[in-house]
Design an enzyme around this catalytic site. Structure first.
Site, PDB file in Angstrom:
ATOM      1  N   GLN A  49     -41.029 -30.249  -8.632  1.00  0.00           N
ATOM      2  CA  GLN A  49     -40.023 -28.729  -9.311  1.00  0.00           C
ATOM      3  C   GLN A  49     -38.928 -29.342  -8.838  1.00  0.00           C
ATOM      4  O   GLN A  49     -37.691 -29.842  -7.794  1.00  0.00           O
ATOM      5  CB  GLN A  49     -40.933 -28.026  -8.600  1.00  0.00           C
ATOM      6  CG  GLN A  49     -41.402 -27.626  -6.890  1.00  0.00           C
ATOM      7  CD  GLN A  49     -42.322 -26.658  -6.475  1.00  0.00           C
ATOM      8  OE1 GLN A  49     -41.542 -25.770  -5.716  1.00  0.00           O
ATOM      9  NE2 GLN A  49     -42.492 -26.685  -6.523  1.00  0.00           N
ATOM     10  N   HIS A  98     -35.700 -26.388  -7.926  1.00  0.00           N
ATOM     11  CA  HIS A  98     -35.200 -25.391  -7.995  1.00  0.00           C
ATOM     12  C   HIS A  98     -33.680 -24.871  -8.382  1.00  0.00           C
ATOM     13  O   HIS A  98     -33.225 -25.712  -8.004  1.00  0.00           O
ATOM     14  CB  HIS A  98     -34.263 -24.234  -6.236  1.00  0.00           C
ATOM     15  CG  HIS A  98     -36.228 -24.406  -5.516  1.00  0.00           C
ATOM     16  ND1 HIS A  98     -37.629 -23.699  -6.254  1.00  0.00           N
ATOM     17  CD2 HIS A  98     -36.775 -25.171  -4.609  1.00  0.00           C
ATOM     18  CE1 HIS A  98     -38.390 -23.890  -5.451  1.00  0.00           C
ATOM     19  NE2 HIS A  98     -38.339 -24.830  -4.071  1.00  0.00           N
ATOM     20  N   ARG A 120     -40.975 -26.299 -12.569  1.00  0.00           N
ATOM     21  CA  ARG A 120     -42.294 -27.076 -12.139  1.00  0.00           C
ATOM     22  C   ARG A 120     -42.637 -28.242 -13.478  1.00  0.00           C
ATOM     23  O   ARG A 120     -42.215 -27.972 -14.941  1.00  0.00           O
ATOM     24  CB  ARG A 120     -43.791 -26.185 -12.304  1.00  0.00           C
ATOM     25  CG  ARG A 120     -44.646 -27.251 -12.468  1.00  0.00           C
ATOM     26  CD  ARG A 120     -46.618 -26.469 -11.950  1.00  0.00           C
ATOM     27  NE  ARG A 120     -46.330 -25.246 -11.518  1.00  0.00           N
ATOM     28  CZ  ARG A 120     -46.427 -24.081 -11.893  1.00  0.00           C
ATOM     29  NH1 ARG A 120     -46.353 -23.968 -12.719  1.00  0.00           N
ATOM     30  NH2 ARG A 120     -46.271 -22.940 -10.782  1.00  0.00           N
TER      31      ARG A 120
END
Length: 309
Positions: free
Chosen positions: A96, A98, A193
């Site tokens: 993943q 951010h 994701r």
């Protein structure tokens, strides 16, 4: 304002284990526990105050009424700045990324997420993914996702207890299986994701991926940033948060510029500050407001991690 303890928020995901229950004293209703949000003032999880006149209120309610407990510079119209979690990954987390703050605010109307991991326990051979092993282009990144070969491009790092990893926003990453850690992060629950090993959630469906957004925000060059600690006591320090470890006994005061959030990593101690006192054991926490004018004392034999902005 005097210090107070916070009731953690429990989160259980398909990759969670039992260590937070057996080793850290957490008591969820479920048999497994993925995350314990020890410091959280978020719509997805909000700590409840356990002590004093504010007992029973959420941290968000208290911060809105008394923003000075965060910092004299804190604007109550903004979100609380930080979150601290305990995480137990029995299985690997998804790969993943951010987003950084500018993108998150523009696209998601949310805060971005820079974070740091402090390794508390690991099984032999446990590792994380952290950034790319070499420069890749956006098309190479997209092709690897499409072909299920993304892990071949990533930097694989074996972990040891006491390791610290600094994960700036925009860094592709994943916690591997068999790792327990403390996560210090910006106050955001926003995750894109990229790859999830084809796993299915409780509903039997594969979990949602966020490929296009991940392609927009991921830095595709090898990570060159290391945890900018200044000495052995400093776990990590950046423009988002500052984290240190202390061994009891010790004492101190807040500097007036930031709250101090204490998380016990092991042992037992007694915390006292003015008219407030409590026992602290592994997994316990204490919030010391920025406007607390009393000196605090921690007596006993314990390891305490202290986070501030």
């Amino acid at each position: 304002m005097l210090p107070f303890r916070l009731k953690p928020v429990f989160k259980n995901y398909l990759w969670g284990g039992t260590r937070l229950i057996t080793d850290w004293g957490k008591k969820p209703e479920s048999e497994t526990l993925a995350e314990s949000w020890e410091l959280a003032s978020h719509q997805d999880g909000d700590n409840v105050i356990l002590d004093g006149e504010l007992k029973g209120l959420t941290l968000s309610e208290v911060v809105k009424r008394f923003p000075e407990i965060v910092s004299p510079k804190f604007n109550p119209s903004e979100t609380f700045p930080l979150m601290v979690k305990l995480i137990d990954a029995k299985l690997p987390l998804s790969i993943q990324v951010h987003p950084f703050n500018e993108y998150a605010r523009r696209v998601e109307h949310s805060r971005g997420k820079t974070e740091a991991w402090y390794i508390l326990g690991h099984e032999e051979g446990a590792f994380i993914y952290m950034g790319f092993a070499h420069n890749v282009g956006r098309s190479d990144f997209a092709e690897a996702i499409e072909n299920d070969t993304l892990t071949e491009l990533l930097r694989k790092v074996y972990v040891h207890d006491g390791d610290t990893f600094f994960i700036p926003a925009g860094t592709i990453h994943a916690i591997g299986a068999g790792i327990t850690l403390a996560e210090i992060q910006e106050n955001s629950n926003l995750t894109y994701r990229v790859y999830d090993y084809g796993r299915r959630g409780p509903d039997g469906k594969t979990r949602e991926l966020h490929i296009e957004k991940a392609l927009d925000v991921t830095n595709t060059f090898p990570l060159r940033i290391t945890p900018p600690g200044t000495n052995e006591r400093v776990v990590v320090s950046c423009n988002k948060f500052h984290v240190e470890r202390f061994s009891a006994p010790f004492s101190g005061k807040v500097d007036g510029e930031s709250f101090k959030f204490m998380l016990c990593l092991g042992g037992e101690a007694r915390f006292s500050c003015g008219d407030f006192a409590c026992e602290v054991v592994k997994g316990g926490n204490i919030f010391v407001p920025a406007n607390c004018e009393c000196e605090f004392v921690v007596d006993g034999d314990a390891e305490i991690m202290i986070t501030k902005i």
